[in-house]
Scaffold this active site. Structure first.
Site, PDB file in Angstrom:
ATOM      1  N   CYS A 214       0.813  -1.231   0.000  1.00  0.00           N
ATOM      2  CA  CYS A 214       0.000   0.000   0.000  1.00  0.00           C
ATOM      3  C   CYS A 214       0.844   1.277   0.000  1.00  0.00           C
ATOM      4  CB  CYS A 214      -0.960  -0.012   1.179  1.00  0.00           C
ATOM      5  SG  CYS A 214      -2.007  -1.459   1.170  1.00  0.00           S
TER       6      CYS A 214
ATOM      7  N   HIS B 280      -3.032   6.912   2.505  1.00  0.00           N
ATOM      8  CA  HIS B 280      -3.511   5.637   1.962  1.00  0.00           C
ATOM      9  C   HIS B 280      -4.897   5.367   2.541  1.00  0.00           C
ATOM     10  CE1 HIS B 280      -4.101   1.556   1.003  1.00  0.00           C
ATOM     11  NE2 HIS B 280      -3.783   1.083   2.186  1.00  0.00           N
TER      12      HIS B 280
ATOM     13  N   ASN C 186     -10.178  -0.378   0.385  1.00  0.00           N
ATOM     14  CA  ASN C 186      -8.722  -0.259   0.357  1.00  0.00           C
ATOM     15  C   ASN C 186      -8.229  -0.848  -0.972  1.00  0.00           C
ATOM     16  OD1 ASN C 186      -5.964  -0.607   0.655  1.00  0.00           O
ATOM     17  ND2 ASN C 186      -6.078  -1.416   2.732  1.00  0.00           N
TER      18      ASN C 186
HETATM   19  N1  ACO Z   1     -18.153  -8.599  10.124  1.00  0.00           N
HETATM   20  C1  ACO Z   1     -18.642  -8.813  11.360  1.00  0.00           C
HETATM   21  N2  ACO Z   1     -17.858  -9.070  12.433  1.00  0.00           N
HETATM   22  C2  ACO Z   1     -16.530  -9.120  12.218  1.00  0.00           C
HETATM   23  C3  ACO Z   1     -15.947  -8.887  10.955  1.00  0.00           C
HETATM   24  C4  ACO Z   1     -16.820  -8.636   9.876  1.00  0.00           C
HETATM   25  N3  ACO Z   1     -16.385  -8.411   8.627  1.00  0.00           N
HETATM   26  N4  ACO Z   1     -14.613  -8.995  11.059  1.00  0.00           N
HETATM   27  C5  ACO Z   1     -14.338  -9.251  12.350  1.00  0.00           C
HETATM   28  N5  ACO Z   1     -15.497  -9.325  13.058  1.00  0.00           N
HETATM   29  C6  ACO Z   1     -15.660  -9.549  14.483  1.00  0.00           C
HETATM   30  C7  ACO Z   1     -14.511 -10.318  15.084  1.00  0.00           C
HETATM   31  O1  ACO Z   1     -14.691 -11.729  14.910  1.00  0.00           O
HETATM   32  C8  ACO Z   1     -14.579  -9.898  16.535  1.00  0.00           C
HETATM   33  O2  ACO Z   1     -15.596 -10.640  17.166  1.00  0.00           O
HETATM   34  P1  ACO Z   1     -15.400 -11.159  18.676  1.00  0.00           P
HETATM   35  O3  ACO Z   1     -15.260  -9.901  19.501  1.00  0.00           O
HETATM   36  O4  ACO Z   1     -16.654 -11.917  18.909  1.00  0.00           O
HETATM   37  O5  ACO Z   1     -14.158 -11.982  18.650  1.00  0.00           O
HETATM   38  C9  ACO Z   1     -15.051  -8.445  16.469  1.00  0.00           C
HETATM   39  O6  ACO Z   1     -15.642  -8.301  15.158  1.00  0.00           O
HETATM   40  C10 ACO Z   1     -13.947  -7.435  16.630  1.00  0.00           C
HETATM   41  O7  ACO Z   1     -12.859  -7.769  15.770  1.00  0.00           O
HETATM   42  P2  ACO Z   1     -11.522  -6.938  15.785  1.00  0.00           P
HETATM   43  O8  ACO Z   1     -10.526  -7.599  14.870  1.00  0.00           O
HETATM   44  O9  ACO Z   1     -11.122  -6.682  17.201  1.00  0.00           O
HETATM   45  O10 ACO Z   1     -12.021  -5.575  15.151  1.00  0.00           O
HETATM   46  P3  ACO Z   1     -11.225  -4.218  15.009  1.00  0.00           P
HETATM   47  O11 ACO Z   1     -11.964  -3.138  15.670  1.00  0.00           O
HETATM   48  O12 ACO Z   1      -9.763  -4.361  15.293  1.00  0.00           O
HETATM   49  O13 ACO Z   1     -11.373  -3.933  13.457  1.00  0.00           O
HETATM   50  C11 ACO Z   1     -10.117  -4.028  11.434  1.00  0.00           C
HETATM   51  C12 ACO Z   1     -10.792  -4.833  12.532  1.00  0.00           C
HETATM   52  C13 ACO Z   1     -11.167  -3.229  10.690  1.00  0.00           C
HETATM   53  C14 ACO Z   1      -9.443  -4.995  10.468  1.00  0.00           C
HETATM   54  C15 ACO Z   1      -9.091  -3.069  12.058  1.00  0.00           C
HETATM   55  O14 ACO Z   1      -8.237  -3.753  12.917  1.00  0.00           O
HETATM   56  C16 ACO Z   1      -8.274  -2.362  10.995  1.00  0.00           C
HETATM   57  O15 ACO Z   1      -8.780  -1.602  10.219  1.00  0.00           O
HETATM   58  N6  ACO Z   1      -6.955  -2.578  10.981  1.00  0.00           N
HETATM   59  C17 ACO Z   1      -6.101  -1.980   9.984  1.00  0.00           C
HETATM   60  C18 ACO Z   1      -6.233  -2.743   8.733  1.00  0.00           C
HETATM   61  C19 ACO Z   1      -5.597  -2.064   7.595  1.00  0.00           C
HETATM   62  O16 ACO Z   1      -5.571  -0.864   7.506  1.00  0.00           O
HETATM   63  N7  ACO Z   1      -5.085  -2.868   6.666  1.00  0.00           N
HETATM   64  C20 ACO Z   1      -4.540  -2.400   5.471  1.00  0.00           C
HETATM   65  C21 ACO Z   1      -3.127  -2.053   5.629  1.00  0.00           C
HETATM   66  S1  ACO Z   1      -2.473  -1.572   4.151  1.00  0.00           S
HETATM   67  C22 ACO Z   1      -1.839  -2.870   3.240  1.00  0.00           C
HETATM   68  O17 ACO Z   1      -0.661  -2.958   3.109  1.00  0.00           O
HETATM   69  C23 ACO Z   1      -2.734  -3.931   2.598  1.00  0.00           C
END
Ligand code: ACO
Length: 331
Positions: free
Chosen positions: A125, A258, A288
Site C-alpha cells: 500500500c 492511503h 482499500n
Molecule cells: N463482520 C462482522 N464481524 C466481524 C468482521 C466482519 N467483517 N470482522 C471481524 N469481526 C468480528 C470479530 O470476529 C470480533 O468478534 P469477537 O469480539 O466476537 O471476537 C469483532 O468483530 C472485533 O474484531 P476486531 O478484529 O477486534 O475488530 P477491530 O476493531 O480491530 O477492526 C479491522 C478490525 C477493521 C481490520 C481493524 O483492525 C483495521 O482496520 N486494521 C487496519 C487494517 C488495515 O488498515 N489494513 C490495510 C493495511 S495496508 C496494506 O498494506 C494492505
C-alpha cells in the site's frame, strides 16, 4: 537541487487519471454474497470499523495492466500528452498480471509504445509513494522528463472470502499521474521507510515453485497490529517530510493518506492538527485499493474541483513490508 543546462530541475504532476472496474458492491451486496457461503458480516459492522460503504471488483478476465491502461490514458489526456512522449513508466502493484514480465512492460505495450524504461515497484500500500519518489529522483537526475506513475491493483484476486476480517476491506482500481520535469516545484520533499521484521502481520505467504503455488496465495492480516503501526508511522513520516521542506502542518492544504480505514486516516489528521475538512476520503466508495488508493483519491479530488493548482498536498502510504512514506508537493 539538480541542475541541467543552468536551471534547476524539479518534477511536477501535470495530469491525473483513474479507473474503477464497473462492478460495484455495496456492503449489503457483499454481505449477501458472503452469507451464501456461510460467512456472516453486516453493513453496520463494516461502516463502523472501517468507514467503507462500497468497493469495485474487476471481472475475472480483467488484469492489473488493463486497469492501469485506463488510468494511464486518462492521466495522459489530462496532461495533454500522447503516450509516445512518455520516457519512463513506473507501476506500483502487489497484484501483477504475471510473475514476470512486469505489469509495467505489459502496460507499455498496451499503450503502443516501446523503448522507455518500464518497471514495477512492490511496496504494497506504500507502492505509489515509493514509485513517485523514484520517478522524482530520476527526473531530478536527468534520466527522465515525462514519467507515467501508476498504482493499480486487483486485490480481489488475493482475498480469502472465508475470512471476514480481511475480505470486506479491499477493492480493485487504478490511479495514475504524469510527472514532468519542471523549472518550478512540484515535489517538495519525500520520505521512505521499511522495517522487514513486520512481514508476518500483513502478507500473502505463498510463492510459485515447480509449477505449483507453495504456501498460501491469499492475504493474511493481523488487523490490530497493522492499525497500531500505521497510526504511528503516518504521523512521523508526515513530520519528517514537512521538516525536509522547512514547512509545518499548517502549510498542508490537503492530506491524502492511503485509504485503508477511516479511523486510521482521521487519527492521522488529528495528530497533524488538521481539520477533518482537509482530509481527502475515498475509502468509503473504493475500499482499500492498496497501491491504487492514493492516486485514485488524488484524481477524484482534482476532477471534483476540490484540489486546485497551487495547493500543497501531503500524500502518505503505509502497507505490508512493513513499508511507509510520504510525498509533499505543490499540485
Ligand atoms: N463482520 C462482522 N464481524 C466481524 C468482521 C466482519 N467483517 N470482522 C471481524 N469481526 C468480528 C470479530 O470476529 C470480533 O468478534 P469477537 O469480539 O466476537 O471476537 C469483532 O468483530 C472485533 O474484531 P476486531 O478484529 O477486534 O475488530 P477491530 O476493531 O480491530 O477492526 C479491522 C478490525 C477493521 C481490520 C481493524 O483492525 C483495521 O482496520 N486494521 C487496519 C487494517 C488495515 O488498515 N489494513 C490495510 C493495511 S495496508 C496494506 O498494506 C494492505
Amino acid at each position: 537541487m539538480a541542475s541541467h543546462s543552468g536551471s534547476p530541475v524539479y518534477s511536477r504532476i501535470t495530469g491525473t487519471g483513474s479507473y474503477l472496474p464497473p462492478e460495484r458492491l455495496t456492503n449489503a451486496d457483499l454481505a449477501a454474497r458472503l452469507a451464501a457461503a456461510g460467512v456472516e458480516t453486516s453493513d453496520e459492522w463494516i461502516v463502523e470499523r472501517t468507514g467503507i460503504h462500497a468497493r469495485h471488483f474487476a471481472a475475472p478476465d480483467v488484469s492489473c495492466s488493463d486497469l492501469a491502461l485506463e488510468a494511464a490514458k486518462n492521466a495522459l489526456q489530462s496532461a495533454g500528452l500522447q503516450a509516445s512522449s512518455i520516457d519512463l513508466i513506473i507501476l506500483a502493484t502487489s497484484t501483477p498480471d504475471m510473475v514476470f514480465p512486469s505489469s509495467a512492460c505489459i502496460l507499455q505495450n498496451k499503450l503502443g509504445i516501446a523503448g522507455c524504461p518500464a518497471f514495477d515497484i512492490q511496496a504494497v500500500c506504500s507502492g505509489f509513494v515509493y514509485a513517485l519518489t523514484v520517478a522524482d529522483a530520476m527526473i531530478k537526475a536527468g534520466t527522465a522528463t515525462k514519467a507515467l506513475v501508476i498504482g493499480a491493483e486487483v486485490f480481489s484476486r488475493i482475498l480469502d472470502f472465508s475470512d471476514r476480517t480481511t475480505c470486506v476491506l479491499f477493492g480493485d482500481g487504478a490511479g495514475a499521474v504524469v510527472l514532468e520535469a519542471s523549472s518550478t516545484p512540484g515535489i517538495l520533499a519525500t520520505d521512505l521507510h521499511a522495517d522487514g521484521k513486520h512481514v508476518g502481520i500483513l502478507c500473502v505467504p505463498g510463492h510459485v515453485s515447480g509449477g505449483k503455488v507453495i504456501g498460501d496465495a491469499l492475504l493474511k492480516m493481523d488487523g490490530q497490529a497493522v492499525f497500531k503501526l500505521a497510526v504511528g508511522v503516518l504521523e512521523s513520516s508526515a513530520r519528517a517530510t514537512l521538516a525536509k521542506a522547512n514547512m509545518t502542518d499548517a502549510d498542508i492544504d490537503w492530506l491524502i493518506p492511503h485509504q485503508a480505514n477511516i479511523r486510521i486516516m482521521q487519527s492521522t489528521a488529528k495528530k497533524l492538527k488538521l481539520p477533518l475538512e482537509k482530509l481527502i476520503v475515498t475509502v468509503d466508495q473504493h475500499g482499500n485499493t492498496s497501491a491504487a488508493s492514493i492516486p485514485l483519491a488524488l484524481d477524484a479530488s482534482v476532477r471534483s474541483g476540490k484540489i486546485k493548482k497551487g495547493d500543497t498536498l501531503m500524500l502518505e502510504g503505509v502497507g505490508g513490508g512493513f513499508t511507509w512514506g510520504a510525498v509533499l508537493l505543490t499540485y
